[in-house]
Scaffold this motif. Structure first.
Motif, PDB file in Angstrom:
ATOM      1  N   CYS A 193       0.820  -1.214   0.000  1.00 32.51           N
ATOM      2  CA  CYS A 193       0.000   0.000   0.000  1.00 32.51           C
ATOM      3  C   CYS A 193       0.854   1.265   0.000  1.00 32.51           C
ATOM      4  CB  CYS A 193      -0.938  -0.003   1.204  1.00 32.51           C
ATOM      5  SG  CYS A 193      -2.248  -1.229   1.105  1.00 32.51           S
ATOM      6  N   GLY A 194       1.891   1.301   0.841  1.00 31.63           N
ATOM      7  CA  GLY A 194       2.718   2.499   0.912  1.00 31.63           C
ATOM      8  C   GLY A 194       3.401   2.824  -0.400  1.00 31.63           C
ATOM      9  N   SER A 195       3.974   1.828  -1.046  1.00 31.98           N
ATOM     10  CA  SER A 195       4.707   2.063  -2.293  1.00 31.98           C
ATOM     11  C   SER A 195       3.785   2.446  -3.442  1.00 31.98           C
ATOM     12  CB  SER A 195       5.519   0.818  -2.656  1.00 31.98           C
ATOM     13  OG  SER A 195       4.658  -0.296  -2.901  1.00 31.98           O
ATOM     14  N   THR A 196       2.653   1.759  -3.568  1.00 35.77           N
ATOM     15  CA  THR A 196       1.785   2.011  -4.726  1.00 35.77           C
ATOM     16  C   THR A 196       1.067   3.358  -4.617  1.00 35.77           C
ATOM     17  OG1 THR A 196       0.056   0.700  -3.621  1.00 35.77           O
ATOM     18  CG2 THR A 196       1.396  -0.410  -5.282  1.00 35.77           C
ATOM     19  N   HIS A 197       0.589   3.711  -3.451  1.00 36.89           N
ATOM     20  CA  HIS A 197      -0.073   5.012  -3.297  1.00 36.89           C
ATOM     21  C   HIS A 197       0.910   6.153  -3.517  1.00 36.89           C
ATOM     22  CE1 HIS A 197      -4.269   4.326  -2.044  1.00 36.89           C
ATOM     23  NE2 HIS A 197      -3.821   3.184  -1.544  1.00 36.89           N
ATOM     24  N   THR A 198       2.132   5.992  -3.046  1.00 34.76           N
ATOM     25  CA  THR A 198       3.141   7.029  -3.257  1.00 34.76           C
ATOM     26  C   THR A 198       3.482   7.150  -4.735  1.00 34.76           C
ATOM     27  OG1 THR A 198       4.060   6.555  -1.069  1.00 34.76           O
ATOM     28  CG2 THR A 198       5.422   7.845  -2.570  1.00 34.76           C
ATOM     29  N   LEU A 199       3.511   6.018  -5.435  1.00 35.56           N
ATOM     30  CA  LEU A 199       3.822   6.002  -6.864  1.00 35.56           C
ATOM     31  C   LEU A 199       2.830   6.819  -7.678  1.00 35.56           C
ATOM     32  CD1 LEU A 199       5.571   4.738  -9.173  1.00 35.56           C
ATOM     33  CD2 LEU A 199       3.915   2.858  -9.224  1.00 35.56           C
ATOM     34  N   VAL A 200       1.564   6.801  -7.293  1.00 34.98           N
ATOM     35  CA  VAL A 200       0.537   7.500  -8.079  1.00 34.98           C
ATOM     36  C   VAL A 200       0.152   8.840  -7.451  1.00 34.98           C
ATOM     37  CG1 VAL A 200      -0.394   5.374  -9.058  1.00 34.98           C
ATOM     38  CG2 VAL A 200      -1.347   6.260  -6.925  1.00 34.98           C
ATOM     39  N   THR A 201       1.022   9.407  -6.636  1.00 30.66           N
ATOM     40  CA  THR A 201       0.743  10.709  -6.022  1.00 30.66           C
ATOM     41  C   THR A 201       0.362  11.771  -7.048  1.00 30.66           C
ATOM     42  OG1 THR A 201       2.169  10.298  -4.099  1.00 30.66           O
ATOM     43  CG2 THR A 201       1.735  12.594  -4.657  1.00 30.66           C
TER      44      THR A 201
ATOM     45  N   PRO B 101     -16.431   0.281   2.206  1.00 32.58           N
ATOM     46  CA  PRO B 101     -16.982  -0.363   0.993  1.00 32.58           C
ATOM     47  C   PRO B 101     -15.890  -0.703  -0.023  1.00 32.58           C
ATOM     48  CG  PRO B 101     -18.295   1.537   1.597  1.00 32.58           C
ATOM     49  CD  PRO B 101     -17.055   1.591   2.450  1.00 32.58           C
ATOM     50  N   TYR B 102     -14.916   0.182  -0.151  1.00 28.48           N
ATOM     51  CA  TYR B 102     -13.807  -0.062  -1.078  1.00 28.48           C
ATOM     52  C   TYR B 102     -13.083  -1.353  -0.709  1.00 28.48           C
ATOM     53  CZ  TYR B 102      -8.948   0.335  -2.685  1.00 28.48           C
ATOM     54  OH  TYR B 102      -7.716   0.068  -3.209  1.00 28.48           O
ATOM     55  N   THR B 103     -12.736  -1.497   0.562  1.00 30.88           N
ATOM     56  CA  THR B 103     -11.970  -2.665   0.988  1.00 30.88           C
ATOM     57  C   THR B 103     -12.804  -3.935   0.936  1.00 30.88           C
ATOM     58  OG1 THR B 103     -10.577  -1.282   2.391  1.00 30.88           O
ATOM     59  CG2 THR B 103     -10.600  -3.632   2.879  1.00 30.88           C
ATOM     60  N   MET B 104     -14.090  -3.838   1.272  1.00 36.69           N
ATOM     61  CA  MET B 104     -14.965  -5.006   1.164  1.00 36.69           C
ATOM     62  C   MET B 104     -15.009  -5.495  -0.273  1.00 36.69           C
ATOM     63  SD  MET B 104     -18.021  -3.677   3.689  1.00 36.69           S
ATOM     64  CE  MET B 104     -19.079  -5.134   3.539  1.00 36.69           C
ATOM     65  N   MET B 105     -15.110  -4.566  -1.206  1.00 33.11           N
ATOM     66  CA  MET B 105     -15.116  -4.935  -2.616  1.00 33.11           C
ATOM     67  C   MET B 105     -13.735  -5.441  -3.039  1.00 33.11           C
ATOM     68  SD  MET B 105     -16.911  -5.167  -5.386  1.00 33.11           S
ATOM     69  CE  MET B 105     -18.351  -4.138  -5.105  1.00 33.11           C
TER      70      MET B 105
ATOM     71  N   ALA C 172     -10.934  -6.243  -9.568  1.00 34.90           N
ATOM     72  CA  ALA C 172     -11.461  -5.809  -8.272  1.00 34.90           C
ATOM     73  C   ALA C 172     -11.320  -4.300  -8.111  1.00 34.90           C
ATOM     74  CB  ALA C 172     -10.734  -6.534  -7.138  1.00 34.90           C
ATOM     75  N   GLY C 173     -10.211  -3.740  -8.576  1.00 35.80           N
ATOM     76  CA  GLY C 173      -9.966  -2.316  -8.422  1.00 35.80           C
ATOM     77  C   GLY C 173     -10.971  -1.438  -9.142  1.00 35.80           C
ATOM     78  N   ILE C 174     -11.430  -1.862 -10.299  1.00 37.19           N
ATOM     79  CA  ILE C 174     -12.431  -1.081 -11.049  1.00 37.19           C
ATOM     80  C   ILE C 174     -13.715  -0.962 -10.236  1.00 37.19           C
ATOM     81  CG2 ILE C 174     -13.906  -1.082 -13.100  1.00 37.19           C
ATOM     82  CD1 ILE C 174     -11.572  -2.429 -14.592  1.00 37.19           C
ATOM     83  N   PHE C 175     -14.166  -2.061  -9.684  1.00 36.85           N
ATOM     84  CA  PHE C 175     -15.375  -2.029  -8.858  1.00 36.85           C
ATOM     85  C   PHE C 175     -15.149  -1.220  -7.576  1.00 36.85           C
ATOM     86  CE2 PHE C 175     -16.122  -5.821 -11.459  1.00 36.85           C
ATOM     87  CZ  PHE C 175     -17.447  -5.600 -11.872  1.00 36.85           C
ATOM     88  N   CYS C 176     -13.953  -1.321  -7.014  1.00 33.15           N
ATOM     89  CA  CYS C 176     -13.630  -0.560  -5.805  1.00 33.15           C
ATOM     90  C   CYS C 176     -13.784   0.935  -6.043  1.00 33.15           C
ATOM     91  CB  CYS C 176     -12.190  -0.838  -5.378  1.00 33.15           C
ATOM     92  SG  CYS C 176     -11.891  -2.464  -4.683  1.00 33.15           S
ATOM     93  N   ALA C 177     -13.246   1.415  -7.147  1.00 37.15           N
ATOM     94  CA  ALA C 177     -13.276   2.843  -7.446  1.00 37.15           C
ATOM     95  C   ALA C 177     -14.701   3.359  -7.577  1.00 37.15           C
ATOM     96  CB  ALA C 177     -12.495   3.111  -8.739  1.00 37.15           C
TER      97      ALA C 177
ATOM     98  N   MET D 223      -6.493   5.121 -11.473  1.00 33.47           N
ATOM     99  CA  MET D 223      -5.587   5.057 -10.331  1.00 33.47           C
ATOM    100  C   MET D 223      -5.866   3.842  -9.451  1.00 33.47           C
ATOM    101  SD  MET D 223      -4.981   7.877  -7.293  1.00 33.47           S
ATOM    102  CE  MET D 223      -6.491   7.470  -6.407  1.00 33.47           C
ATOM    103  N   ILE D 224      -7.135   3.629  -9.098  1.00 39.49           N
ATOM    104  CA  ILE D 224      -7.474   2.561  -8.163  1.00 39.49           C
ATOM    105  C   ILE D 224      -7.343   1.188  -8.822  1.00 39.49           C
ATOM    106  CG2 ILE D 224      -9.321   1.565  -6.759  1.00 39.49           C
ATOM    107  CD1 ILE D 224      -8.009   4.052  -5.589  1.00 39.49           C
ATOM    108  N   GLY D 225      -7.689   1.092 -10.110  1.00 44.24           N
ATOM    109  CA  GLY D 225      -7.504  -0.176 -10.803  1.00 44.24           C
ATOM    110  C   GLY D 225      -6.047  -0.591 -10.815  1.00 44.24           C
TER     111      GLY D 225
END
Length: 353
Positions: free
Chosen positions: A69-77, A222-226, A266-271, A314-316
């Motif tokens: 999580c830390g690396s990927t979120h920082t990557l898309v800052t 909801p994001y994490t559940m999805m 999963a990421g598409i639905f999360c977003a 981004m989320i996908g």
């Protein structure tokens, strides 16, 4: 692969086979161990670095989540910054392209990295709790409802475990998320974490770091559940209907490709399910003293969907990379990686299958 170990006593089969040549005795022993849920105390397979369900296993899951999580979120800052600015000022930042052009024109290339430090710290903390506690609560809830119900209602189990984990994860994320959004969306407020935190504390006290916790829960739970339930079920479907051979016959590289694919889906639905709450988080942290009702009244229903396209991208990407890194970390650390769930033998007999 993060998949629930409905019959994790399989990790003992080699040891059992050596000690019990009689197959009938072997089956009875395995059945007994499953019924008593002794998989938590099961010895690690040769070559594995830890036992499934051990403290070391859960700590490593948390470490894998922190890195993912830390690396990927920082990557898309940069993309996150533009998305937030579209949400809070759609007149100036009309779309993704305009958002990047205006930001670079006003702040230079370096301006795209605004908020990277709170992003790294906040999402590293969140990932530790999110992935680590998800693995914990899967085991806890399985232990409560039993093997057969855990298989029948496995989607519900994934939803419950991920929601519980995210509740705690957001408590860790909220302070840094508030600082990140303030830096990214309030012009002239602060450029760094060291500037923003003291200023926010002086103006509003500790409340400034947790005032958007409610909308954050609305967005992240909801994001994490999805994220987890869709991923788990997509993995099942891919191995059952798409991948031409069983998982245990796939190489580690092939398994990681399946992980990435399931993560992106999963990421598409999360977003989509979490985007309105994400807009509220951005607006609340931008405007001091505003409430959720004030924001909704100001921007309307359609305004809640501002920045949806960059967020899907981004989320996908984020979700796919997170699962890829997390699963890759398990491979690198030689951690147990149970296969997709199979129907318990006891349930199979009841259903006549």
């Amino acid at each position: 692969m993060s998949s629930f170990p409905f019959k994790y006593t399989f990790c003992q089969e080699d040891t059992i086979r050596n000690k019990h040549e009689d197959k009938g005795t072997q089956r009875e022993l395995v059945k007994s161990l499953v019924n008593q849920r002794k998989y938590l105390l099961a010895a690690a397979n040769p070559g594995e670095s830890c036992e499934f369900g051990s403290s070391k296993y859960f700590l490593l899951c948390g470490l894998g989540g922190m890195i993912a999580c830390g690396s990927t979120h920082t990557l898309v800052t940069p993309l996150d910054l533009v998305k937030c600015r579209i949400q809070v000022n759609p007149q100036k930042y009309k779309n993704v392209g305009t958002g990047f052009k205006v930001t670079i024109k006003e702040d230079g290339i370096k301006g795209l990295a605004k908020g990277w430090a709170p992003t790294l710290l906040g999402y590293s903390a969140q990932g530790t709790f999110k992935f680590g506690l998800y693995e914990v609560f899967k085991v806890v809830y399985h232990d409560i409802i039993g093997e057969e119900y855990s298989y029948i209602y496995r989607t519900t189990l994934y939803l419950a475990a991920s929601a519980t984990a995210e509740f705690f994860a957001d408590l860790a994320l909220s302070p840094m998320e508030a600082v990140k959004v303030k830096i990214q969306t309030t012009e002239g407020y602060a450029n760094t974490l060291r500037e923003a935190m003291p200023k926010m504390y002086k103006e509003e006290g500790l409340y400034s770091f947790f005032k958007s916790l409610g909308p954050l829960w609305m967005r992240q739970i909801p994001y994490t559940m999805m994220k987890f339930s869709c991923f788990e079920r997509t993995i099942e479907i891919l191995y059952q209907y798409v991948v031409p051979k069983p998982r245990n016959e796939c190489t580690k590289a092939e398994q990681l490709v399946v992980t990435f694919t399931a993560g992106y889906i999963a990421g598409i639905f999360c977003a989509i399910v979490s985007h309105p709450a994400d807009t509220l988080v951005s607006k609340l942290n931008q405007k001091k003293g505003s409430s959720v009702g004030d924001i909704v009244k100001e921007i309307g229903f359609m305004g809640l969907w501002g920045g949806i396209v960059p967020r899907i991208i981004m989320i996908g990407t984020l979700t796919a990379l997170q699962w890829f890194i997390y699963d890759g970390f398990k491979v690198a650390m030689r951690m147990p990686r149970p296969p997709p769930p199979e129907m318990p033998e006891s349930l199979r007999r009841k259903l006549g299958k």
